[in-house]
Each structure stands twice: as structure tokens, then as C-alpha cells.
Design a protein around this motif. Structure first.
Motif, PDB file in Angstrom:
ATOM      1  N   ALA A   1      38.133  42.622  50.586  1.00 39.57           N
ATOM      2  CA  ALA A   1      37.893  44.062  50.705  1.00 39.57           C
ATOM      3  C   ALA A   1      38.711  44.648  51.853  1.00 39.57           C
TER       4      ALA A   1
ATOM      5  N   ILE B   1      29.094  49.249  49.985  1.00 40.21           N
ATOM      6  CA  ILE B   1      30.129  49.623  49.025  1.00 40.21           C
ATOM      7  C   ILE B   1      31.428  48.966  49.480  1.00 40.21           C
TER       8      ILE B   1
ATOM      9  N   GLY C   1      35.365  48.474  49.110  1.00 41.62           N
ATOM     10  CA  GLY C   1      36.591  49.070  48.589  1.00 41.62           C
ATOM     11  C   GLY C   1      37.751  48.108  48.783  1.00 41.62           C
TER      12      GLY C   1
ATOM     13  N   ASP D   1      35.823  49.410  43.004  1.00 39.73           N
ATOM     14  CA  ASP D   1      34.780  49.360  44.025  1.00 39.73           C
ATOM     15  C   ASP D   1      33.554  48.628  43.480  1.00 39.73           C
TER      16      ASP D   1
ATOM     17  N   GLU E   1      28.915  48.156  39.373  1.00 38.55           N
ATOM     18  CA  GLU E   1      30.347  48.374  39.265  1.00 38.55           C
ATOM     19  C   GLU E   1      30.615  49.528  38.314  1.00 38.55           C
TER      20      GLU E   1
ATOM     21  N   HIS F   1      28.372  56.248  46.341  1.00 35.12           N
ATOM     22  CA  HIS F   1      29.307  56.996  47.182  1.00 35.12           C
ATOM     23  C   HIS F   1      28.673  58.324  47.600  1.00 35.12           C
TER      24      HIS F   1
END
Length: 312
Positions: free
Chosen positions: A130, A242, A244, A260, A274, A282
């Protein structure tokens, strides 16, 4: 758990000139990428999972597990599948073989495999690749930000079976923290309860709060405290992360990013979300950030709590 992400990943990788760089990242992410490409190729060819299973002499459920990245794919299986799917792009085949080979490697966390659950091992594999983590913690300080002594204190709240592997699991947390000194960006919203709850005694908690202050001064670490005075907030009933991702090293498609992923750790097991199911998280995290104290005031709040504990 939602897995739809067709709009973001509907196109197969586009060829790039030159040879792909060897991968040094997480095998978890590479397994998932190989599986996604193979699923796209299978669907594009009009073949079903039974056709793929017959080529490898496995069950159709094994094919689905491969495509979801839950099991490794052998390079020779890649060769068999692309033949069934009629793939003639040699660069794409080479990339798939490389991803399959890298996906079968053991990550550094594999030496802890006897002490952690497979879903948690998957999380660590994803975390390793990530580029950013947006984290909400409601009850205790996040493991990436814990001191060893505070981490030890948290094991007083877990079942006896987990306590048997306490040292190994704490060692794993400490190794994960090395990425904080690198390029990993973390934005952590911490409920005031986690700052005020004294684990391990005042000395341990003071050191933990001091550790937060030191980490909060790093350019890639942002901490915000969610105050009691705001009342209830969306999403505050469970902690979540979360994850990214940036570009995948050696990827044939320069626009590809691993989708993400939301990781929710709970008493009844770990949950992953997912695709379209990530967007609500978010939105919740954005709300929590706006409701929390800004990073400067948050560090002041943490410092005040540390000073308060010193008077006890």
C-alpha cells in the motif's frame, strides 16, 4: 463482501515497450493482479471456469480462488490457461508468468504464519504494497503506532489462545512499523477514548503518547483526535483501514492501480470490502476527518493528556 470493480479495471493491460522490471513487492498483490488478468482473459475468450478447470485438472472452485488471488498460480498453469483462452500476446504472457512466479514467493511475514490467521496475513501482504492508509481507531491506538510496552498491554484483552503467541505477534507489529520511516502515508483519526484509556499503567501510556507525538511530526504521518464533545459519528462503531495503492512495479499497464481495499477487524473475524463497497468508507472517513481536531490541535491534545498522566 463486494468485489465488483468492473468500471475501474475492465480493460486488459496495455503493452509497454521494453522489458518489465523484476518485482520486489508483496506476493499478495501480485497474486491478486495475476488472478484479475486471467479472469478478464477467460471472460473475453468466452470460456467458463469449467473449461479452465479441465485444462489444469482441478475443480472450478480452484479456478475462482486463483482468480481472486487466494491461492498462488504456477507459471506452467498460466501457460496452459492462456492457450485455452487463445492469448497470442507474448509480452502479456511473460508478464503473467512473472506475476505468477512472484505471487508464489514468501513474504517476510511468512515466518509468523503459525501465529496469525490467514485473513490477517492477507492484510499484511496488502499493507506491504500500500502507498497510503486511512485509518479510524476507536478503542486502542493502532498497531502501526504502538510502543512495544503498549502492545504488550493490549494482550490483556484478548483470548488466552492469542496470548500464547503474544511475543511473535508483537514482533510482527514492530516489523510492520518500519514502513513509517519510508514512503507509506498514514492518516489516522483516533477517538478520544483511545487517547484517554490508560493501558499498562501511567508510565506505559505516557510513553505511548510521546511516541504518537514523535510519529505525528513525520511528514508522512497525520494524526487527528476525534473529541467526545461531538457526540456520535458515522462509522465509529468499528475501526477500519482504507488501503490505497500506487503503481505496481513492472506492470505492463502504466495506468493500473490495485483497487482500494477496506479492512475491518472485528471480534467475529476480519472483513474485507472492495470495489463499489469501498466508497462509503471514503465518505465516512472524510466526515470523521472534518469532525476531528486538526493535526496541530490534536498533537496539543495528546501532549496535554501526557502531561496530565505525569501528575498522577
Amino acid at each position: 463482501m463486494g468485489t465488483s470493480n468492473d468500471n475501474a479495471e475492465s480493460d486488459l493491460p496495455k503493452k509497454l515497450g521494453g522489458k518489465a522490471m523484476p518485482s520486489t513487492g508483496s506476493p499478495t498483490v501480485r497474486r491478486r493482479r495475476a488472478g484479475k488478468i486471467l479472469r478478464d482473459l477467460r471472460e473475453k475468450s468466452g470460456k467458463d471456469a469449467n473449461d479452465a478447470a479441465a485444462a489444469l485438472e482441478v475443480t472450478s472452485s480452484t479456478i475462482y480462488r486463483m482468480e481472486l488471488g487466494r491461492v498462488g498460480i504456477k507459471p506452467r498453469d498460466v501457460q496452459a490457461l492462456v492457450e485455452v483462452y487463445g492469448v497470442e500476446d507474448s509480452d502479456l504472457v511473460d508478464e503473467l508468468v512473472r506475476l505468477a512466479r512472484d505471487g508464489r514467493k514468501r513474504g517476510w511475514w511468512a515466518r509468523y504464519s503459525d501465529t496469525i490467521s490467514p485473513p490477517y496475513a492477507t492484510y499484511i501482504g496488502l499493507e506491504q504494497d500500500a502507498s497510503s492508509l486511512n485509518v479510524y481507531d476507536g478503542l486502542i491506538i493502532n498497531g502501526l503506532l504502538q510502543t512495544r510496552e503498549y502492545a504488550t498491554a493490549t494482550f490483556g484483552m484478548v483470548p488466552e489462545l492469542s496470548q500464547r503467541f503474544m511475543k511473535e505477534r508483537i514482533d510482527l507489529r514492530m516489523e510492520r512499523q518500519q514502513r513509517l520511516r519510508g514512503d507509506l502515508k498514514i492518516w489516522n483519526v483516533i477517538d478520544e477514548a483511545a487517547i484517554r484509556r490508560v493501558l499498562g499503567g501511567p508510565k506505559v501510556m505516557i510513553d505511548q503518547l510521546q511516541n504518537l507525538l514523535e510519529l505525528g511530526s513525520l511528514p508522512n504521518v497525520h494524526l487527528q483526535v476525534l473529541p467526545f464533545e461531538g457526540g456520535a459519528y458515522p462509522g465509529m462503531l468499528s475501526s477500519f483501514t482504507i488501503l490505497g495503492f500506487g503503481p505496481l512495479e513492472g506492470e505492463v499497464d502504466p495506468g493500473y492501480r490495485h483497487p482500494d481495499v477496506v479492512y475491518i477487524e472485528g471480534h467475529n473475524g476480519d472483513v474485507y470490502e472492495e470495489g463499489a463497497d469501498v466508497q462509503p468508507f471514503h465518505e465516512i472517513f472524510s466526515y470523521l476527518r472534518s469532525a476531528a481536531l486538526d493535526p496541530g490541535r490534536s498533537l496539543e491534545f495528546i501532549e496535554q493528556q501526557a502531561q496530565h498522566l505525569k501528575t498522577l
